[in-house]
Design a protein around this motif. Structure first.
Motif, PDB file in Angstrom:
ATOM      1  N   VAL A 241       0.838  -1.205   0.000  1.00 15.50           N
ATOM      2  CA  VAL A 241       0.000   0.000   0.000  1.00 15.50           C
ATOM      3  C   VAL A 241       0.870   1.251   0.000  1.00 15.50           C
ATOM      4  O   VAL A 241       0.671   2.185  -0.793  1.00 15.50           O
ATOM      5  CB  VAL A 241      -0.951   0.003   1.215  1.00 15.50           C
ATOM      6  N   VAL A 242       1.867   1.277   0.884  1.00 14.25           N
ATOM      7  CA  VAL A 242       2.715   2.466   0.999  1.00 14.25           C
ATOM      8  C   VAL A 242       3.582   2.635  -0.245  1.00 14.25           C
ATOM      9  O   VAL A 242       3.734   3.743  -0.779  1.00 14.25           O
ATOM     10  CB  VAL A 242       3.586   2.390   2.270  1.00 14.25           C
ATOM     11  N   ARG A 243       4.140   1.554  -0.749  1.00 13.97           N
ATOM     12  CA  ARG A 243       4.974   1.649  -1.950  1.00 13.97           C
ATOM     13  C   ARG A 243       4.157   2.089  -3.164  1.00 13.97           C
ATOM     14  O   ARG A 243       4.682   2.763  -4.055  1.00 13.97           O
ATOM     15  CB  ARG A 243       5.655   0.302  -2.222  1.00 13.97           C
ATOM     16  N   PRO A 247       5.011   7.141  -7.558  1.00 11.73           N
ATOM     17  CA  PRO A 247       4.730   7.031  -8.997  1.00 11.73           C
ATOM     18  C   PRO A 247       5.686   6.109  -9.739  1.00 11.73           C
ATOM     19  O   PRO A 247       5.367   5.640 -10.831  1.00 11.73           O
ATOM     20  CB  PRO A 247       4.862   8.478  -9.495  1.00 11.73           C
ATOM     21  N   THR A 248       6.843   5.821  -9.165  1.00 11.64           N
ATOM     22  CA  THR A 248       7.812   4.949  -9.840  1.00 11.64           C
ATOM     23  C   THR A 248       7.617   3.475  -9.497  1.00 11.64           C
ATOM     24  O   THR A 248       8.297   2.619 -10.071  1.00 11.64           O
ATOM     25  CB  THR A 248       9.246   5.356  -9.448  1.00 11.64           C
ATOM     26  N   ASP A 249       6.700   3.156  -8.567  1.00 10.13           N
ATOM     27  CA  ASP A 249       6.502   1.771  -8.165  1.00 10.13           C
ATOM     28  C   ASP A 249       5.673   1.020  -9.198  1.00 10.13           C
ATOM     29  O   ASP A 249       4.802   1.594  -9.865  1.00 10.13           O
ATOM     30  CB  ASP A 249       5.790   1.713  -6.806  1.00 10.13           C
ATOM     31  N   ALA A 250       5.938  -0.281  -9.328  1.00 11.06           N
ATOM     32  CA  ALA A 250       5.238  -1.095 -10.326  1.00 11.06           C
ATOM     33  C   ALA A 250       3.743  -1.176 -10.054  1.00 11.06           C
ATOM     34  O   ALA A 250       2.945  -1.326 -10.986  1.00 11.06           O
ATOM     35  CB  ALA A 250       5.842  -2.505 -10.350  1.00 11.06           C
ATOM     36  N   GLN A 251       3.326  -1.074  -8.780  1.00  4.40           N
ATOM     37  CA  GLN A 251       1.914  -1.179  -8.439  1.00  4.40           C
ATOM     38  C   GLN A 251       1.207   0.170  -8.377  1.00  4.40           C
ATOM     39  O   GLN A 251       0.037   0.227  -8.007  1.00  4.40           O
ATOM     40  CB  GLN A 251       1.743  -1.897  -7.099  1.00  4.40           C
ATOM     41  N   ALA A 252       1.903   1.241  -8.708  1.00  2.81           N
ATOM     42  CA  ALA A 252       1.290   2.569  -8.670  1.00  2.81           C
ATOM     43  C   ALA A 252       0.121   2.640  -9.647  1.00  2.81           C
ATOM     44  O   ALA A 252       0.184   2.132 -10.767  1.00  2.81           O
ATOM     45  CB  ALA A 252       2.323   3.637  -9.014  1.00  2.81           C
ATOM     46  N   GLY A 263       5.794   9.908  -2.998  1.00  2.96           N
ATOM     47  CA  GLY A 263       4.919   9.113  -2.146  1.00  2.96           C
ATOM     48  C   GLY A 263       5.325   9.187  -0.684  1.00  2.96           C
ATOM     49  O   GLY A 263       6.168   9.994  -0.287  1.00  2.96           O
ATOM     50  N   SER A 264       4.726   8.309   0.106  1.00  3.09           N
ATOM     51  CA  SER A 264       4.952   8.329   1.550  1.00  3.09           C
ATOM     52  C   SER A 264       6.329   7.801   1.913  1.00  3.09           C
ATOM     53  O   SER A 264       6.889   6.923   1.257  1.00  3.09           O
ATOM     54  CB  SER A 264       3.875   7.502   2.248  1.00  3.09           C
ATOM     55  N   SER A 265       6.845   8.299   3.029  1.00  3.02           N
ATOM     56  CA  SER A 265       8.105   7.808   3.581  1.00  3.02           C
ATOM     57  C   SER A 265       7.852   6.541   4.400  1.00  3.02           C
ATOM     58  O   SER A 265       6.705   6.205   4.705  1.00  3.02           O
ATOM     59  CB  SER A 265       8.702   8.884   4.500  1.00  3.02           C
ATOM     60  N   PRO A 266       8.906   5.825   4.793  1.00  2.00           N
ATOM     61  CA  PRO A 266       8.719   4.658   5.677  1.00  2.00           C
ATOM     62  C   PRO A 266       8.035   5.011   6.987  1.00  2.00           C
ATOM     63  O   PRO A 266       7.389   4.155   7.598  1.00  2.00           O
ATOM     64  CB  PRO A 266      10.159   4.176   5.917  1.00  2.00           C
ATOM     65  N   ARG A 267       8.172   6.271   7.414  1.00  2.00           N
ATOM     66  CA  ARG A 267       7.487   6.669   8.636  1.00  2.00           C
ATOM     67  C   ARG A 267       5.975   6.553   8.488  1.00  2.00           C
ATOM     68  O   ARG A 267       5.252   6.308   9.460  1.00  2.00           O
ATOM     69  CB  ARG A 267       7.872   8.098   9.039  1.00  2.00           C
TER      70      ARG A 267
END
Length: 331
Positions: A241-243, A247-252, A263-267
């Motif tokens: 969900v977070v990844r 916009p560069t993620d394959a699931q975006a 997008g969101s940070s790990p925090r």
């Protein structure tokens, strides 16, 4: 990860649920409606996080924070942010005093030395003053003249900002927004809630708020939250969900690729996990479900997603982006 024995776990979960409901009931004596807002604020407090409340003036944001402090029997301070406010006005400063016939510098604590800090209209202060809160929010300490002073625990900041009036304001930088556990939009109450607000506040006496929990209770509740187990498949769902907000993620999704710059940070993932554990305990479960992740995602991510120029120009809301991501990842 060491977990309590089953009997201890059952008692701890029951105590958590009872304490949370007592706080919710006590705060609701004064705050009309706003059920979701109250629950999210309490969840953030239990997790040791800070909250950014956004809404037009007069919706009870200040009253909510003050009522919460009274229900917890904690020290409450309020800072009204203005453009002329200085960092020393927040964290404190060194003053010259006379001791035993000698002039010495002594640290005079600022209003951040409390348990519940209301940063009212935080976007009205200059960036230099806003940044003075960064160390207190992240490190729970203050450094003045080379000396570090620890804040009491628990400590949490609840900040407010007016989304309408932008004259003389300084938008919070992304680094500081990321320090907030949740960003919550306080809605205008409905007709029935308006009537109830007048009934409760228009009489001779205001509702009496009694302390129903302590700071130690909050710390114990937070410790239990961190022990709630998370299955690997649920954690994998959270990460996807977070990844997917990048916009560069394959699931975006297509909307993310078109309207999101960062997008969101790990925090953000850490925040969702902590809040999801609270929702699980409130549902009398000692494990996190995907529904808990989805419930926590919007308030945890809405201020951690940066829109592109096109997204801002078209008036796209980050809440819509998050809902789109949740729908895609669920599929």
């Amino acid at each position: 990860m060491s977990l309590p024995h089953p009997p201890d776990t059952k008692v701890a979960v029951a105590h958590f649920h009872e304490s949370f409901e007592k706080l919710r009931t006590e705060v609701s004596k004064f705050i009309v409606g706003q059920k979701d807002i109250i629950e999210h604020v309490l969840a953030a407090v239990v997790c040791g996080g800070h909250v950014l409340l956004e809404g037009v003036p007069g919706l009870g944001k200040t009253a909510l924070v003050n009522t919460l402090a009274r229900a917890l029997h904690l020290k409450f301070q309020r800072i009204q942010f203005t453009p002329d406010l200085l960092p020393a006005d927040i964290v404190g400063t060194q003053i010259l005093v006379e001791k035993e016939g000698k002039k010495v510098f002594e640290f005079q604590p600022g209003p951040v030395f409390c348990n519940v800090l209301l940063a009212d209209e935080i976007n009205r202060a200059t960036p230099k003053t806003q940044s003075a809160l960064l160390e207190t929010m992240q490190e729970k300490s203050v450094t003045v003249a080379g000396a570090t002073h620890k804040l009491d625990k628990p400590f949490f900041v609840l900040a407010t900002q007016n989304p309408i009036e932008q004259d003389g304001t300084y938008p919070l930088p992304e680094a500081q927004l990321d320090r907030f556990f949740f960003k919550l939009y306080v809605p205008v109450p409905g007709h029935a809630d308006f009537v109830e607000i007048l009934n409760r506040t228009g009489g001779v006496e205001l509702p009496s708020i009694n302390p129903v929990a302590t700071g130690d209770d909050v710390l114990k509740m937070g410790h239990l939250v961190r022990e709630v187990p998370v299955e690997a498949s649920v954690q994998d769902y959270l990460v996807r969900v977070v990844r997917a907000t990048h916009p560069t993620d394959a699931q975006a999704t297509d909307r993310v690729k078109k309207y999101v710059r960062h997008g969101s940070s790990p925090r953000g993932a850490q925040t969702i996990l902590a809040a999801a554990r609270v929702h699980a305990l409130l549902d009398d479960r000692y494990h996190v479900a995907r529904e808990d992740i989805a419930k926590a995602a919007v308030p945890a991510l809405r201020h951690r997603i940066l829109l592109s120029f096109e997204g801002e120009a078209e008036g796209v809301k980050t809440d819509e982006i998050i809902s789109d991501v949740l729908a895609k990842v669920k599929e």
